[in-house]
Design a protein around this motif. Structure first.
Motif, PDB file in Angstrom:
ATOM      1  N   PRO A 120      15.594 -58.413 -35.030  1.00 51.77           N
ATOM      2  CA  PRO A 120      15.563 -57.820 -33.679  1.00 51.77           C
ATOM      3  C   PRO A 120      16.949 -57.434 -33.177  1.00 51.77           C
ATOM      4  O   PRO A 120      17.971 -57.954 -33.636  1.00 51.77           O
ATOM      5  CB  PRO A 120      14.986 -58.953 -32.830  1.00 51.77           C
ATOM      6  CG  PRO A 120      15.446 -60.198 -33.522  1.00 51.77           C
ATOM      7  CD  PRO A 120      15.409 -59.880 -34.998  1.00 51.77           C
ATOM      8  N   ILE A 121      16.963 -56.532 -32.227  1.00 47.76           N
ATOM      9  CA  ILE A 121      18.219 -56.110 -31.594  1.00 47.76           C
ATOM     10  C   ILE A 121      18.913 -57.303 -30.936  1.00 47.76           C
ATOM     11  O   ILE A 121      20.144 -57.380 -30.897  1.00 47.76           O
ATOM     12  CB  ILE A 121      17.948 -55.004 -30.548  1.00 47.76           C
ATOM     13  CG1 ILE A 121      17.424 -53.747 -31.240  1.00 47.76           C
ATOM     14  CG2 ILE A 121      19.206 -54.699 -29.745  1.00 47.76           C
ATOM     15  CD1 ILE A 121      16.976 -52.658 -30.281  1.00 47.76           C
ATOM     16  N   SER A 122      18.135 -58.247 -30.445  1.00 41.89           N
ATOM     17  CA  SER A 122      18.708 -59.405 -29.743  1.00 41.89           C
ATOM     18  C   SER A 122      19.684 -60.187 -30.621  1.00 41.89           C
ATOM     19  O   SER A 122      20.564 -60.881 -30.114  1.00 41.89           O
ATOM     20  CB  SER A 122      17.594 -60.340 -29.267  1.00 41.89           C
ATOM     21  OG  SER A 122      16.802 -60.796 -30.354  1.00 41.89           O
ATOM     22  N   SER A 123      19.556 -60.072 -31.941  1.00 46.28           N
ATOM     23  CA  SER A 123      20.427 -60.828 -32.845  1.00 46.28           C
ATOM     24  C   SER A 123      21.874 -60.354 -32.802  1.00 46.28           C
ATOM     25  O   SER A 123      22.775 -61.055 -33.257  1.00 46.28           O
ATOM     26  CB  SER A 123      19.906 -60.741 -34.281  1.00 46.28           C
ATOM     27  OG  SER A 123      20.014 -59.414 -34.780  1.00 46.28           O
ATOM     28  N   ILE A 124      22.132 -59.153 -32.257  1.00 43.37           N
ATOM     29  CA  ILE A 124      23.495 -58.619 -32.215  1.00 43.37           C
ATOM     30  C   ILE A 124      24.021 -58.436 -30.793  1.00 43.37           C
ATOM     31  O   ILE A 124      25.088 -57.860 -30.587  1.00 43.37           O
ATOM     32  CB  ILE A 124      23.591 -57.268 -32.969  1.00 43.37           C
ATOM     33  CG1 ILE A 124      22.691 -56.213 -32.307  1.00 43.37           C
ATOM     34  CG2 ILE A 124      23.205 -57.459 -34.431  1.00 43.37           C
ATOM     35  CD1 ILE A 124      22.899 -54.802 -32.845  1.00 43.37           C
ATOM     36  N   GLU A 125      23.293 -58.943 -29.809  1.00 45.52           N
ATOM     37  CA  GLU A 125      23.676 -58.728 -28.407  1.00 45.52           C
ATOM     38  C   GLU A 125      25.063 -59.277 -28.089  1.00 45.52           C
ATOM     39  O   GLU A 125      25.775 -58.746 -27.243  1.00 45.52           O
ATOM     40  CB  GLU A 125      22.638 -59.348 -27.462  1.00 45.52           C
ATOM     41  CG  GLU A 125      21.325 -58.591 -27.404  1.00 45.52           C
ATOM     42  CD  GLU A 125      21.464 -57.193 -26.813  1.00 45.52           C
ATOM     43  OE1 GLU A 125      22.489 -56.907 -26.167  1.00 45.52           O
ATOM     44  OE2 GLU A 125      20.542 -56.389 -27.014  1.00 45.52           O
ATOM     45  N   ALA A 126      25.490 -60.342 -28.770  1.00 37.45           N
ATOM     46  CA  ALA A 126      26.785 -60.958 -28.462  1.00 37.45           C
ATOM     47  C   ALA A 126      27.944 -60.012 -28.722  1.00 37.45           C
ATOM     48  O   ALA A 126      28.987 -60.096 -28.055  1.00 37.45           O
ATOM     49  CB  ALA A 126      26.964 -62.246 -29.268  1.00 37.45           C
ATOM     50  N   ARG A 160      18.964 -46.573 -27.759  1.00 33.49           N
ATOM     51  CA  ARG A 160      19.434 -45.426 -26.975  1.00 33.49           C
ATOM     52  C   ARG A 160      19.402 -45.751 -25.484  1.00 33.49           C
ATOM     53  O   ARG A 160      20.324 -45.427 -24.744  1.00 33.49           O
ATOM     54  CB  ARG A 160      18.585 -44.193 -27.291  1.00 33.49           C
ATOM     55  CG  ARG A 160      19.067 -42.931 -26.600  1.00 33.49           C
ATOM     56  CD  ARG A 160      18.353 -41.709 -27.132  1.00 33.49           C
ATOM     57  NE  ARG A 160      18.846 -41.339 -28.454  1.00 33.49           N
ATOM     58  CZ  ARG A 160      19.934 -40.620 -28.679  1.00 33.49           C
ATOM     59  NH1 ARG A 160      20.677 -40.210 -27.653  1.00 33.49           N
ATOM     60  NH2 ARG A 160      20.296 -40.316 -29.895  1.00 33.49           N
ATOM     61  N   LYS A 161      18.338 -46.403 -25.039  1.00 39.34           N
ATOM     62  CA  LYS A 161      18.241 -46.801 -23.630  1.00 39.34           C
ATOM     63  C   LYS A 161      19.356 -47.777 -23.265  1.00 39.34           C
ATOM     64  O   LYS A 161      19.974 -47.659 -22.193  1.00 39.34           O
ATOM     65  CB  LYS A 161      16.877 -47.440 -23.362  1.00 39.34           C
ATOM     66  CG  LYS A 161      15.702 -46.481 -23.440  1.00 39.34           C
ATOM     67  CD  LYS A 161      14.385 -47.218 -23.212  1.00 39.34           C
ATOM     68  CE  LYS A 161      13.196 -46.268 -23.290  1.00 39.34           C
ATOM     69  NZ  LYS A 161      11.899 -46.980 -23.127  1.00 39.34           N
ATOM     70  N   GLU A 162      19.605 -48.733 -24.142  1.00 37.00           N
ATOM     71  CA  GLU A 162      20.639 -49.736 -23.874  1.00 37.00           C
ATOM     72  C   GLU A 162      22.023 -49.089 -23.865  1.00 37.00           C
ATOM     73  O   GLU A 162      22.883 -49.441 -23.052  1.00 37.00           O
ATOM     74  CB  GLU A 162      20.564 -50.848 -24.916  1.00 37.00           C
ATOM     75  CG  GLU A 162      21.393 -52.060 -24.575  1.00 37.00           C
ATOM     76  CD  GLU A 162      20.989 -53.298 -25.354  1.00 37.00           C
ATOM     77  OE1 GLU A 162      21.761 -54.272 -25.328  1.00 37.00           O
ATOM     78  OE2 GLU A 162      19.905 -53.301 -25.965  1.00 37.00           O
ATOM     79  N   ARG A 163      22.255 -48.162 -24.771  1.00 36.71           N
ATOM     80  CA  ARG A 163      23.546 -47.469 -24.817  1.00 36.71           C
ATOM     81  C   ARG A 163      23.802 -46.699 -23.531  1.00 36.71           C
ATOM     82  O   ARG A 163      24.927 -46.716 -22.995  1.00 36.71           O
ATOM     83  CB  ARG A 163      23.573 -46.517 -26.019  1.00 36.71           C
ATOM     84  CG  ARG A 163      24.899 -45.793 -26.195  1.00 36.71           C
ATOM     85  CD  ARG A 163      24.926 -44.988 -27.487  1.00 36.71           C
ATOM     86  NE  ARG A 163      23.995 -43.867 -27.476  1.00 36.71           N
ATOM     87  CZ  ARG A 163      23.809 -43.035 -28.496  1.00 36.71           C
ATOM     88  NH1 ARG A 163      24.453 -43.227 -29.634  1.00 36.71           N
ATOM     89  NH2 ARG A 163      22.952 -42.043 -28.412  1.00 36.71           N
ATOM     90  N   GLU A 164      22.791 -46.018 -23.047  1.00 36.13           N
ATOM     91  CA  GLU A 164      22.945 -45.253 -21.816  1.00 36.13           C
ATOM     92  C   GLU A 164      23.127 -46.161 -20.601  1.00 36.13           C
ATOM     93  O   GLU A 164      23.939 -45.881 -19.720  1.00 36.13           O
ATOM     94  CB  GLU A 164      21.728 -44.345 -21.629  1.00 36.13           C
ATOM     95  CG  GLU A 164      21.626 -43.234 -22.669  1.00 36.13           C
ATOM     96  CD  GLU A 164      20.349 -42.436 -22.564  1.00 36.13           C
ATOM     97  OE1 GLU A 164      19.494 -42.769 -21.699  1.00 36.13           O
ATOM     98  OE2 GLU A 164      20.176 -41.479 -23.345  1.00 36.13           O
ATOM     99  N   LYS A 165      22.397 -47.269 -20.580  1.00 33.29           N
ATOM    100  CA  LYS A 165      22.457 -48.184 -19.435  1.00 33.29           C
ATOM    101  C   LYS A 165      23.819 -48.847 -19.304  1.00 33.29           C
ATOM    102  O   LYS A 165      24.370 -48.961 -18.190  1.00 33.29           O
ATOM    103  CB  LYS A 165      21.371 -49.252 -19.582  1.00 33.29           C
ATOM    104  CG  LYS A 165      21.349 -50.268 -18.437  1.00 33.29           C
ATOM    105  CD  LYS A 165      20.220 -51.268 -18.619  1.00 33.29           C
ATOM    106  CE  LYS A 165      20.200 -52.290 -17.486  1.00 33.29           C
ATOM    107  NZ  LYS A 165      19.086 -53.277 -17.646  1.00 33.29           N
ATOM    108  N   PHE A 166      24.396 -49.261 -20.448  1.00 29.78           N
ATOM    109  CA  PHE A 166      25.647 -50.012 -20.407  1.00 29.78           C
ATOM    110  C   PHE A 166      26.859 -49.202 -20.860  1.00 29.78           C
ATOM    111  O   PHE A 166      27.962 -49.737 -20.972  1.00 29.78           O
ATOM    112  CB  PHE A 166      25.528 -51.266 -21.281  1.00 29.78           C
ATOM    113  CG  PHE A 166      24.498 -52.244 -20.778  1.00 29.78           C
ATOM    114  CD1 PHE A 166      24.759 -53.047 -19.677  1.00 29.78           C
ATOM    115  CD2 PHE A 166      23.261 -52.349 -21.406  1.00 29.78           C
ATOM    116  CE1 PHE A 166      23.814 -53.944 -19.213  1.00 29.78           C
ATOM    117  CE2 PHE A 166      22.300 -53.248 -20.958  1.00 29.78           C
ATOM    118  CZ  PHE A 166      22.571 -54.048 -19.846  1.00 29.78           C
ATOM    119  N   ASN A 167      26.634 -47.925 -21.132  1.00 34.70           N
ATOM    120  CA  ASN A 167      27.723 -47.024 -21.542  1.00 34.70           C
ATOM    121  C   ASN A 167      28.400 -47.499 -22.836  1.00 34.70           C
ATOM    122  O   ASN A 167      29.621 -47.421 -22.970  1.00 34.70           O
ATOM    123  CB  ASN A 167      28.758 -46.883 -20.423  1.00 34.70           C
ATOM    124  CG  ASN A 167      29.634 -45.655 -20.605  1.00 34.70           C
ATOM    125  OD1 ASN A 167      29.212 -44.641 -21.180  1.00 34.70           O
ATOM    126  ND2 ASN A 167      30.865 -45.731 -20.135  1.00 34.70           N
TER     127      ASN A 167
END
Length: 234
Positions: A120-126, A160-167
């Protein structure tokens, strides 16, 4: 819309190495080189030595996709030869991710991570904010010709959504069975980079120029997007 293609050199015709690299080098945005250790995945493929040979005849960016249990070992070797993107598997960097990213960046190179279908994406959130590229596997890794996993495309949409949200600045790349059958589905998810291998490019014809033209035509037909207007076709 600037569609980027990255041929997977693991699937090229090695007996036509110079011919195929020479033709593609001015048409693609990067070359994708798989490096496997026979342990992380049950296969062996290309190596840093292979990247050195490519660099002798092309100045195209090279992205190394590590499928290895010891990414630190391979990262040092890839830094030494100036590999533009070094992309390690998320599953192998617990406890060393920040160290590897900082080492790559300190060398003036770019760091990426690869997410296998079950990861999952959550594994790289840090450390997601430090990444230059995220590769989403749409097949099980290790072999060419694996079954396309449509559900993996959801990660591309969410990234893509996360990239746009957090720049964030990372590129989004997809890897696995990118071809005529899947181009439309992949396009809807909207990655920045399409990795094309045997089924999407090299296996279409014995002639690389013919294969390239057919790949472009397949992409345009299936997606309705004209990419030939900004890619050198001659």
């Amino acid at each position: 819309m600037n569609i980027k293609f990255s041929p997977s050199l693991m699937t090229m015709d090695l007996d036509k190495f110079s011919e195929q690299i020479g033709f593609l080098k001015d048409k693609v945005d990067s070359f994708h080189v798989d490096i496997m250790d026979g342990h992380f995945v049950p296969n062996l493929s290309l190596s840093p030595w292979f990247i050195e040979q490519v660099k002798k005849i092309a100045d195209t960016q090279i992205s190394a996709h590590l499928m290895v249990e010891d990414p630190a070992f391979w990262t040092d070797k890839l830094i030494d030869i100036g590999t533009d993107f070094i992309c390690f598997p998320a599953e192998s960097v617990s406890g060393i991710a920040f160290r590897l990213i900082n080492k790559i960046h300190s060398s003036g190179l770019r760091a990426g991570v690869v997410l296998n279908p079950e990861t999952p994406i959550s594994s790289i959130e840090a450390y997601i904010d430090k990444l230059d590229k995220i590769t989403i596997m749409t097949v099980d890794p290790g072999f060419a010709g694996e079954v396309f996993i449509k559900k993996s495309l959801e990660k591309i949409v969410n990234l893509r959504k996360e990239r746009e949200k957090f720049n964030y600045h990372f590129l989004i790349e997809m890897d696995g069975s990118s071809n005529k059958k899947s181009f439309s589905m992949i396009h809807q998810a909207n990655p920045d980079i399409y990795i094309v291998g045997r089924s999407g490019l090299f296996g279409l014809s014995d002639d690389i120029q013919t294969s390239w033209q057919e790949m472009i035509e397949n992409f345009e037909t299936e997606t309705g997007v004209k990419v030939s207007k900004f890619i050198n076709q001659e």
